[in-house]
Structure formats: structure tokens, C-alpha cells
Design a protein around this motif. Structure first.
Motif, PDB file in Angstrom:
ATOM      1  N   GLU A   1     -76.079 -38.769 -29.965  1.00 19.30           N
ATOM      2  CA  GLU A   1     -76.608 -37.599 -29.259  1.00 19.30           C
ATOM      3  C   GLU A   1     -76.473 -36.333 -30.107  1.00 19.30           C
ATOM      4  OE1 GLU A   1     -78.172 -37.422 -26.416  1.00 19.30           O
ATOM      5  OE2 GLU A   1     -77.876 -39.437 -25.604  1.00 19.30           O
TER       6      GLU A   1
ATOM      7  N   SER B   1     -81.342 -40.191 -28.623  1.00 21.40           N
ATOM      8  CA  SER B   1     -80.992 -40.533 -27.251  1.00 21.40           C
ATOM      9  C   SER B   1     -80.147 -41.805 -27.225  1.00 21.40           C
ATOM     10  CB  SER B   1     -82.267 -40.742 -26.428  1.00 21.40           C
ATOM     11  OG  SER B   1     -81.959 -41.122 -25.104  1.00 21.40           O
TER      12      SER B   1
ATOM     13  N   ARG C   1     -77.376 -40.005 -22.738  1.00 23.76           N
ATOM     14  CA  ARG C   1     -78.577 -39.573 -22.019  1.00 23.76           C
ATOM     15  C   ARG C   1     -78.776 -40.408 -20.752  1.00 23.76           C
ATOM     16  NH1 ARG C   1     -82.756 -37.104 -24.861  1.00 23.76           N
ATOM     17  NH2 ARG C   1     -81.060 -36.806 -26.367  1.00 23.76           N
TER      18      ARG C   1
ATOM     19  N   GLU D   1     -86.706 -39.533 -25.093  1.00 25.70           N
ATOM     20  CA  GLU D   1     -85.959 -40.065 -23.955  1.00 25.70           C
ATOM     21  C   GLU D   1     -85.580 -41.528 -24.145  1.00 25.70           C
ATOM     22  OE1 GLU D   1     -84.666 -38.725 -21.053  1.00 25.70           O
ATOM     23  OE2 GLU D   1     -85.014 -36.916 -22.225  1.00 25.70           O
TER      24      GLU D   1
END
Length: 427
Positions: free
Chosen positions: A127, A132, A151, A180
Motif C-alpha cells: 500500500e 492495492s 485496501r 482497486e
């Protein structure tokens, strides 16, 4: 790094990648199959896992104690329990006012507080490097003491099947945004450990055999899912276990209440660890008396008696943190021989059949063959032909995953494995 020459060049983390429909980053799925021993890694017991990897180790040495929570956090941080602070599955820390707090691995209220967890896990490193990450039931907190969190976080849910775990991973892989979609997934699968605790480690036992089939089918399905997303050239799968397993016996028992006698047994303040027993007593005089009594018994029994510092040395804790040693490591430890168990008359009375349980156990000397873990890897970063490599310490997994993800050196925290040797991983 014993596996360094088995890696092939991988593109830099910033290099644009695609599965044909979506942009991707280099990705790693780190899977822990709790309690899987090297002896299980055969075509008969684990046909998919034993045949799929491009890289497999003869064994991987866990840290001591060879327990689930200490080893899972060492795998993610690259440091031993004496530095990260998770010294057992259950233990106490003594505070400045002499009160105590209990860490208990099965209770999030007593284990998720980030202050218990030292060092920095791989998902936090990813991170910080702008990638992610996702955690699927991997032992550890949802947020560190520094406020870092993955995440995506799926807590451990008792009763979840391997199909539930696979669906969760697939949902993460199907995220459309490259920012994401996790580049690192840490997934925990407990089936074999649970079965072997109940029945013992014999793979011919129906429950153990069923658990082995379940985790093997899970690995096969995971690789198929990756291929179905046209991501086989983008995702490395690294499969490990945290420790092995050995058989216990009602003929190999050490009765703590009998060893200490009723008076001294009543003076125990806290008991930590399992199968070892870390003991604190209500008074210095009781501790001295217990040490003298147990030291005499240890000479003719199947356990060692160790103070905290000798214990750290025997367990190969490199430069343990003084706060960890002072607050979390009991001053007196009974360490049973492999396959022996420390119990009490009251505990034995709870077993209706009179047979000690668990019938399979771990937590013993990490150097013992029965305690060894597995390591297998498959994916674009590894040579296509199957390679078998010598044993190595599980602390090295941290550096390997950093290399596979292309994490820049400036983002990597210090570990107990030299960073300078990691440059040989890529060529």
C-alpha cells in the motif's frame, strides 16, 4: 536466497500490463495452507499442487514456536516473534502498573488491537508503494498500530469453505480498476490443520484425506480462475504453510499440577503458549521454588526448563526487542519434547474417552522434521521447468514477494534477511 536463480526477469512495476481487456499490475496471490507438511506434497495426496509448481522446496523452516499466529506474521514481516511480538497463539503482556492483558488468537477483541502487532506486513508495504492489497482471513489485525490497513479485508469466518474463499478472490480479481484490484492477495486456508488436530496427521485418516483433497482442488480451481481471466502471465501464485504436525499420545503427558504440587500450582499467575508452558508466578519466592522443583524433574523428564533469555536463543530469535522480552515473554518456560503434551488432571477429566486431545499438534522445535512447512510457486516469474530447491527459512518469503511485486527498495522495511542479497532474484 536459495531460490534466486529460479526466477526469470519480470517487468518493472510501472510497466503497463494488460490481460487483453483491462490494465493490470504484476500480482501475487500468497496462499497459506495451514498445517500442510512436506510429506503431503505428493501426486497421490496433492496431485494438483505437487505437479503445478515451477518451484518447490524440499521444506521450509518455520520460526519457533511453530504456531499459526507467530508464523503467519513472520511470513508477512520477515522477522521472528522476538521482534514482531506475537510470541504465541495465546500469551499475556505485563504492563507498567503490573497488570496484565491477554492476547487470545480466537477472539478479535483480544487480538486485533494493532498495538500487539509489531513490524510491517507485506500488505502495508504494498500500500505504501502505491499498490492495492487484500487480506482473506490471514492471521493478523485489520489495521496496524500506525493506522495502516489493506485496501480489502475479509475477516476469518468459521465454517467458510474453500469455495467461499475462491469466490472472494475471484471478486477481487474481477475489479475493473487497476488501482482497486489488489496486486497482493494474502489468503488463509485452515482445512488441513483443523482435520489433523482432530484426527492426527496420518493422511490415510478420512477427515485428513478429505481436507487434503479440498485444498488441492482449491489450488487447481484458483489457477483455472486466473487462466479464465487471461491473467496467467500476470499473476504469480506462492503457496506456503505455517508449520507441520505431529502425533500426540495419552502415553506422552506431563501433568503440570503434579509436577509443581498443589501449593505451587496455585501460585501460577499466568500461563502462556501451547504446547509449551510459559509461567509467571504471584511472587518471586514461588517462582524460585517452581524453578528449582521443575529443574530437578526436567533432568529425568521429557521437557526442558528454560528462562526467557535462553528460550529466545534456542528459538533463534534474532536481536529480540527488549520490550517484547520484558512484557510478553514469561520468565520460566517448560518446553516439551516433540509429541509430548503438558496437561493437568482437570483438563484430562474433560476428555470423555480419556484420550488426550488434540491428537495432532505443532508448536514444537521448529527444526524438527515434523514441524517443517511447504513452499511451492507457480507463475510468470518462475522458470517453466519444475525445479526443486533446498530448505530455507520462512523469513525469506517477505523478500521474495517484494521482488515479485517490484516494490522499490526505499519502501521495504528492515527484516532479518539481508536486503543486499535480494538483487540476485532478478536478472
Amino acid at each position: 536466497m536459495v531460490w534466486a536463480q529460479q526466477l526469470v526477469f519480470a517487468p518493472a512495476a510501472s510497466t503497463p500490463l494488460s490481460n487483453g481487456t483491462h490494465p493490470w499490475r504484476r500480482s501475487v496471490i500468497l496462499v497459506s495452507l495451514d498445517g500442510v507438511r512436506p510429506a503431503y506434497l505428493t501426486p497421490e495426496l496433492l496431485p494438483h499442487l505437487s505437479q503445478a509448481p515451477a518451484l518447490v522446496a524440499e521444506s521450509m523452516r518455520p520460526v519457533s514456536p511453530s504456531l499459526t499466529f507467530p508464523n503467519h506474521w513472520s511470513l508477512l514481516t520477515g522477522v521472528s516473534p522476538g521482534r514482531h511480538g506475537i510470541v504465541a497463539n495465546d500469551f499475556h503482556r505485563i504492563l507498567r502498573d503490573k497488570s496484565s492483558e491477554a492476547f487470545f488468537y480466537q477472539d478479535p477483541a483480544r487480538s486485533w488491537n494493532g498495538s500487539w502487532w509489531g513490524a510491517e506486513p507485506l500488505w502495508s508495504v504494498a500500500e505504501r508503494a502505491g499498490q492495492s492489497s487484500a487480506v482473506l482471513a490471514w492471521p493478523g489485525p485489520p489495521i496496524t498500530s500506525h493506522g495502516e490497513r489493506p485496501r480489502h479485508f475479509q475477516r476469518y469466518v468459521k465454517g467458510w469453505s474453500t469455495a467461499d474463499r475462491l469466490r472472494t478472490i475471484e471478486r477481487w480479481l474481477d475489479m475493473g480498476s487497476v488501482d482497486e484490484r489488489p496486486s497482493l492477495i494474502c489468503a488463509y486456508v485452515p482445512d488441513v490443520d483443523a482435520a489433523a488436530h482432530g484426527a492426527g496427521p496420518d493422511p490415510s485418516d478420512p477427515s485428513v484425506a478429505a481436507a487434503l483433497r479440498a485444498v488441492d482442488d482449491f489450488i487447481a480451481a484458483l489457477l483455472r480462475s486466473i487462466a479464465a481471466r487471461n491473467a496467467s502471465e500476470l499473476v504469480d501464485v506462492v503457496v506456503v504453510s505455517d508449520h507441520g504436525m505431529t502425533q500426540t499420545s495419552s502415553k506422552r503427558l506431563i501433568y503440570l499440577d503434579e509436577a509443581l504440587g498443589a501449593e505451587l500450582y496455585g501460585e501460577i499467575l499466568t500461563r502462556d503458549g501451547w504446547p509449551s508452558a510459559g509461567l509467571r508466578f504471584k511472587s518471586a519466592s514461588a517462582q524460585t521454588a517452581a524453578r528449582d522443583r521443575l529443574r530437578k524433574l526436567a533432568k529425568a523428564s521429557s521437557f526442558q526448563l528454560l528462562d526467557a533469555e535462553p528460550l529466545a536463543q534456542q528459538w533463534n530469535w534474532t536481536a529480540p526487542d527488549e520490550h517484547v522480552m520484558r512484557e510478553r515473554v514469561a520468565p520460566l518456560w517448560m518446553v516439551p519434547d516433540v509429541g509430548w503434551s503438558i496437561t493437568t488432571a482437570a483438563e484430562m477429566a474433560t476428555f470423555s474417552d480419556g484420550v488426550y486431545s488434540p491428537r495432532g499438534n505443532h508448536g514444537y522445535d521448529a527444526r524438527h522434521p515434523d514441524m517443517q512447512a511447504i513452499f511451492a510457486a507457480h507463475g510468470p516469474s518462475f522458470r517453466r521447468s519444475a525445479q526443486r530447491i533446498p530448505p530455507f527459512r520462512n523469513l525469506e518469503v517477505h523478500g521474495l514477494v517484494n521482488e515479485l511485486l517490484g516494490i522499490p527498495a526505499r519502501h521495504r522495511p528492515p527484516t532479518e534477511v539481508s536486503h543486499s542479497s535480494l538483487s540476485a532474484l532478478q536478472r
